[in-house]
Design an enzyme around this catalytic site. Structure first.
Site, short mmCIF file in Angstrom:
data_model
loop_
_atom_site.label_atom_id
_atom_site.label_comp_id
_atom_site.label_asym_id
_atom_site.label_seq_id
_atom_site.Cartn_x
_atom_site.Cartn_y
_atom_site.Cartn_z
N ASN A 1 0.65 0.82 1.26
CA ASN A 1 0.41 0.71 -0.17
C ASN A 1 1.59 1.24 -0.97
OD1 ASN A 1 -0.68 0.55 -2.77
ND2 ASN A 1 -2.72 1.08 -2.08
N ASP A 2 1.63 2.53 -1.23
CA ASP A 2 2.67 3.08 -2.09
C ASP A 2 4.07 2.90 -1.52
OD1 ASP A 2 1.00 4.09 -4.20
OD2 ASP A 2 0.32 5.62 -2.79
#
Length: 465
Positions: free
Chosen positions: A394-395
């Site tokens: 994700n990040d």
């Protein structure tokens, strides 16, 4: 009974083997050899320690019994633990190292004559400092590792737990430990020693609870460092060269790894040491996800794109670990390679829940080492890539890290998956990662979201291929 000089030589050999073990563990290709070096070094250290003590008397039987019990438990856990549970296993074992340091320090304080440290109430000053430091660091390591284990295991919420004045309390408690150590050295009162141990257990809890579950790679490496320094402190107390060498190696390498991980996450090294200082300043993104359009696809769409691609880069993340999708992923890659598609794996340094988490999972699925690349090695390849298959990351793929100075992850090195011609993003929902912000990659024109369990989606893609 082995002579002091001979013991020193064997401890030196043991230390060299530990250094070779660390060197071997730095690469997947040599990790197995590194483990063998570590096993050999520990075996030598244990045998030499037994021979150095000499006549145990009846105590020898008890030591041997508990050694066999502990070894059997460790071997059983190692054989049965799934690779996806390695982060909590590491955290759990770190707690045992810390607890062992506390127990040894307690023994040395209560029976100093057994360790040639003086007598009760008249312990050598240097030994008193060493054992109190070892006990304090060991207690912090134990309770902090237990909290990390509970967060990683899902028994405790992985969200940061904060309250007003938290860092002031940590500071006061830390200073209190230093002051109590000073007065302990002057008075050698039992009550002061036990107070130091009790406060240290509390500090360990307070340091880890404000750190979110997704920040655990740094926490795991930092706790690893703490356990090393605790062992080194006790090594000085016991005048055991092997413990000093091993503790210093683990402590320093863990600290260096923590610094590297902090750089990879755009975190302050001191923030982690101080227990997530500044974590409460991060705010969730107020942008409404519902107002942004996303392209929703399925397994057939993904299979079509990858089958007609010349190159595919796989980006694994914690979602792959949770779904235990590594074997299905390997099966998908094998099918793609049979169709003439070039496939590589891109690993971000903080992907997963501990350093090297993704490498371990891919190794379990027998992914060839020469197909796995770190961020610096492969990031430039995304611009020439046809499809990037992001499975649970994700990040570490969020372009906001390069474009928004107000973002909590601004400046964090990310994988440039957005530069690929097409991005297939496997995720259960549009929920944010540990930073609490939307991933701008979800809404890019070249991104196709595949909302599903990572393993199930990958298996469906294999069928479609």
């Amino acid at each position: 009974m082995i002579s002091v000089n001979l013991s020193a030589i064997f401890y030196l050999i043991s230390g060299i083997l530990f250094i070779l073990a660390l060197r071997g563990l730095s690469s997947p290709e040599t990790s197995r050899q590194g483990n063998y070096f570590g096993i050999a070094g520990m075996l030598i250290a244990i045998v030499v320690t037994f021979l150095s003590v000499g006549n145990f008397g009846t105590g020898f039987i008890y030591v041997l019994i508990f050694l066999l019990i502990g070894g059997s438990i460790g071997a059983t856990i190692a054989f049965r633990i799934p690779m996806t549970a390695m982060p909590e296993l590491v955290a759990g074992f770190h707690s045992l190292v810390g607890l062992a340091a506390v127990f040894v320090a307690i023994s040395a304080f209560l029976k100093p004559e057994a360790f040639n440290l003086g007598a009760v109430g008249n312990i050598k000053l240097a030994s008193l400092i060493e054992m109190s430091l070892g006990a304090a660091i060991g207690a912090i390591t134990f309770s902090g590792s237990i909290i990390a284990f509970l967060k990683l295991r899902g028994i405790m919420s992985g969200a940061p737990i904060t309250f007003s004045g938290q860092h002031i309390i940590n500071l006061v408690l830390g200073l209190s430990i230093i002051v109590l150590m000073f007065y302990l050295c002057k008075t050698q009162l039992d009550s002061l020693f036990w107070t130091i141990v009790a406060i240290s257990f509390l500090v360990g809890v307070l340091l880890i609870i404000p750190i979110g579950g997704a920040d655990m790679p740094v926490v795991i490496s930092m706790l690893n460092s703490y356990s090393g320094w605790a062992a080194a402190g006790i090594g000085f107390t016991l005048e055991n060269t092997a413990l000093i060498i091993t503790g210093a190696l683990v402590g320093s390498s863990g600290a260096i790894l923590s610094y590297i991980m902090c750089k990879g996450m755009n975190r302050s090294f001191f923030n982690v040491i101080l227990g997530g200082w500044g974590a409460t300043e991060q705010t969730l993104s107020s942008t409404s996800k519902e107002q942004k359009p996303v392209k929703n696809g399925n397994a057939d769409d993904a299979a079509f794109l990858m089958k007609n691609a010349s190159s595919v880069i796989i980006v694994p993340g914690y979602g792959m670990a949770v779904a235990q999708a590594q074997h299905a992923l390997r099966e998908m890659v094998d099918v793609l390679k049979k169709n003439g598609v070039k496939v590589s794996y891109a690993i971000h340094p903080v992907a997963g829940r501990m350093p090297g988490h993704m490498n371990v999972l891919l190794a379990e699925a027998n992914v060839p080492y020469d197909e796995v690349f770190e961020l610096e090695e492969i990031n430039s390849d995304f611009a020439n890539c046809d499809v990037a298959y992001v499975i649970g990351a994700n990040d570490v793929t969020n372009p906001v890290a390069k474009s928004d100075p107000q973002s909590p992850i601004y400046g964090m090195p990310i994988l440039d998956v957005e530069k690929s011609k097409s991005v297939l993003f496997v995720k259960r929902s549009l929920s944010p990662g540990y930073a609490g912000i939307d991933n701008d990659l979800f809404y890019r024109d070249n991104t196709l979201m595949l909302f599903a369990d990572a393993k199930k989606m990958t298996e469906e893609i294999v069928k479609s291929l």
